[in-house]
Design a protein around this motif. Structure first.
Motif, PDB file in Angstrom:
ATOM      1  N   ASN A  23      33.752  52.359  39.370  1.00 39.80           N
ATOM      2  CA  ASN A  23      32.832  53.329  39.980  1.00 39.80           C
ATOM      3  C   ASN A  23      33.498  54.664  40.275  1.00 39.80           C
ATOM      4  O   ASN A  23      32.990  55.473  41.033  1.00 39.80           O
TER       5      ASN A  23
ATOM      6  N   ASP B 242      39.764  49.672  37.555  1.00 44.78           N
ATOM      7  CA  ASP B 242      38.965  48.572  38.114  1.00 44.78           C
ATOM      8  C   ASP B 242      37.986  48.150  37.016  1.00 44.78           C
ATOM      9  O   ASP B 242      36.851  48.628  36.953  1.00 44.78           O
TER      10      ASP B 242
ATOM     11  N   ASP C 194      43.169  54.046  39.456  1.00 41.65           N
ATOM     12  CA  ASP C 194      42.422  53.335  40.495  1.00 41.65           C
ATOM     13  C   ASP C 194      42.436  51.855  40.116  1.00 41.65           C
ATOM     14  O   ASP C 194      42.342  51.518  38.934  1.00 41.65           O
TER      15      ASP C 194
ATOM     16  N   THR D 277      38.987  54.023  45.588  1.00 37.74           N
ATOM     17  CA  THR D 277      38.314  54.898  44.623  1.00 37.74           C
ATOM     18  C   THR D 277      38.131  56.301  45.205  1.00 37.74           C
ATOM     19  O   THR D 277      38.374  57.306  44.520  1.00 37.74           O
TER      20      THR D 277
END
Ligand code: ADP
Ligand code: MG
Length: 234
Positions: free
Chosen positions: A45, A40, A117, A17
């Motif tokens: 995040n 994700d 990501d 990330t």
């Protein structure tokens, strides 16, 4: 047509990330039209790393067909576009990673570079982006266990015909990396090295990526070198 990169490793906590956020920001600072996507789906995040507060619609709503890609895209630092995920458990339960395909296709029309990501493990969250991407960028720390898990991701990528460009080694200390050990555990080239740097932690607490907050830090230099290695542009 954009290039799509999946940022991947089966191991959690290795810097996927952080790499997506910083690589995206560096490329955007260099004048490229870039979108980062939080693939994700279970533990999104990426928004937090970029100071984006997804108070409205998210990628999860796009995947369930409730909203458009445009309405779920937010403005991040340095002109970077961000397609964040929802942290709500119900959103995870109802979203299907397989629906990412049309989302990425649409983003390819609008941007120069799409960075996805991905989550840890080898579930659909990871599998689908690997399959969709033009290139897979592996991320790993230099610990044996992390390199072993990252190698598994490389093998999965190879099996499904993905083009693995190499590995970014993160959180590297002075004495590391032991190049021979890395080479013996992970069958791909090292594309860039990002040192362990307290500036990353400080940047995370202010939600500004290190390349924008502390451009003179050693980690920022590592991420600029990565951007250069990938695109040929400083
Ligand atoms: P992943 O997405 O692979 O789970 P993250 O990017 O969330 O990993 O990083 C895990 C933790 O490591 C975070 O707390 C992050 O701030 C920290 N971290 C990542 N890269 C570095 C670095 N180069 N130096 C210091 N801390 C780092
Ligand atoms: Mg992550």
């Amino acid at each position: 047509m954009a290039r799509v990169y999946a940022i991947a490793s089966a191991k959690g906590g290795v810097g996927k990330t952080t790499t997506t956020a910083n690589l995206g920001t560096v490329l955007s600072m260099a004048g490229q039209d870039v979108v980062v996507v939080d693939g994700d789906l279970g533990m999104p995040n990426l928004a937090g790393a970029l100071g984006v507060d997804p108070d409205g619609e998210t990628l999860h709503d796009v995947l369930t067909g409730e909203t458009t890609v445009e309405s779920a895209t937010y403005e991040g630092p340095e002109g970077l576009s961000v397609l964040p995920g929802s942290t709500a458990l119900e959103a995870f339960a109802s979203a299907n990673a397989k629906e990412l395909h049309p989302v990425i296709e649409e983003l390819k029309e609008r941007y120069d570079i799409v960075l996805v990501d991905t989550g840890a493990g080898l579930s659909d969250d990871t599998f689908v982006p690997l399959k969709l991407a033009d290139e897979v960028l592996l991320v790993s720390t230099t610990e044996r266990e992390a390199l072993g898990d990252t190698e598994k991701t490389r093998q999965l990528g190879e099996r499904i015909g993905a083009d693995v460009v190499g590995v970014v080694l993160t959180r590297v200390n002075q004495s590391n990396p032991n190049a021979d050990e890395v080479a013996s555990l992970l069958d791909t080239g090292v594309i860039a090295v990002v040192p362990e740097d307290s500036a990353i932690r400080e940047a995370l607490s202010t939600q500004v990526p290190v390349v924008a907050r502390a451009p003179k830090s050693i980690a920022a230099a590592g991420y600029r070198a990565l951007a250069e290695a990938l695109t040929g542009n400083p």
